[in-house]
Design a protein around this motif. Structure first.
Motif, short mmCIF file in Angstrom:
data_model
loop_
_atom_site.label_atom_id
_atom_site.label_comp_id
_atom_site.label_asym_id
_atom_site.label_seq_id
_atom_site.Cartn_x
_atom_site.Cartn_y
_atom_site.Cartn_z
N MET A 9 0.85 -1.17 0.00
CA MET A 9 0.00 0.00 0.00
C MET A 9 0.90 1.24 0.00
O MET A 9 1.81 1.35 0.80
N VAL A 20 1.71 5.38 0.30
CA VAL A 20 1.28 6.48 1.16
C VAL A 20 0.28 7.34 0.39
O VAL A 20 0.52 7.72 -0.76
N ASP A 21 -0.83 7.63 1.02
CA ASP A 21 -1.87 8.46 0.42
C ASP A 21 -1.57 9.92 0.74
O ASP A 21 -1.79 10.36 1.85
N SER A 79 7.63 4.87 13.41
CA SER A 79 7.14 4.56 12.08
C SER A 79 7.03 5.85 11.27
O SER A 79 6.74 6.91 11.82
N THR A 92 5.01 5.84 8.53
CA THR A 92 3.69 5.77 7.92
C THR A 92 2.70 5.23 8.94
O THR A 92 3.06 4.48 9.85
N PHE A 93 1.44 5.60 8.73
CA PHE A 93 0.38 5.20 9.65
C PHE A 93 -0.83 4.77 8.84
O PHE A 93 -1.28 5.50 7.95
N ASP A 94 -1.33 3.59 9.14
CA ASP A 94 -2.51 3.06 8.45
C ASP A 94 -3.75 3.47 9.23
O ASP A 94 -3.83 3.28 10.44
N VAL A 95 -4.72 4.03 8.50
CA VAL A 95 -5.95 4.51 9.11
C VAL A 95 -7.14 3.95 8.33
O VAL A 95 -7.18 4.04 7.11
N TRP A 96 -8.08 3.36 9.06
CA TRP A 96 -9.30 2.86 8.43
C TRP A 96 -10.30 4.00 8.39
O TRP A 96 -10.68 4.54 9.41
N LEU A 105 -8.92 1.31 4.03
CA LEU A 105 -7.62 1.54 4.65
C LEU A 105 -6.79 2.51 3.81
O LEU A 105 -6.66 2.35 2.60
N HIS A 106 -6.24 3.52 4.47
CA HIS A 106 -5.36 4.50 3.82
C HIS A 106 -4.09 4.63 4.64
O HIS A 106 -4.11 4.49 5.86
N ARG A 107 -3.00 4.91 3.96
CA ARG A 107 -1.71 5.08 4.63
C ARG A 107 -1.29 6.54 4.51
O ARG A 107 -1.29 7.11 3.43
#
Length: 103
Positions: free
Chosen positions: A1, A3-4, A42, A44-48, A54-56
């Motif tokens: 995935m 990074v958004d 980290s 990057t952080f994954d967020v639902w 899911l977005h990073r």
């Protein structure tokens, strides 16, 4: 995935509207980005996000969002405060991890 970074252009536009010089914004961005990475370990952080899934997001985007949300507080600071703190070494200094001071 990947990074958004879809919010970064808008956040950068809002950062330009802060009542700070470009150098002061850069110092605060560097300080917050380093501290977020240092604290969470980290970049990057994954967020639902509800129906979008899911977005990073990167630490830089979180730092930019933090500064935008702190705009009222930053506007209340006397002029030159951020620059003085940076020159004093209180902002944008290298991160020292707790285990590094034991040697």
């Amino acid at each position: 995935m990947d990074v958004d970074e879809s919010n970064l252009p808008e956040l950068r536009r809002q950062l330009a509207e802060l009542p700070l010089t470009g150098d002061e914004v850069d110092v605060l961005m560097r300080h917050l980005t380093d501290r977020i990475i240092g604290h969470f370990g980290s970049e990057t952080f994954d967020v639902w996000q509800a129906k979008w899934g899911l977005h990073r997001f990167g630490a830089e985007e979180l730092a930019a969002l933090s500064l935008v949300k702190l705009a009222p507080l930053l506007a209340a600071l006397p002029e030159g405060t951020v620059a003085a703190l940076a020159q004093d070494g209180s902002l944008a200094t290298p991160v020292t991890f707790p285990w590094e001071s034991g040697y």
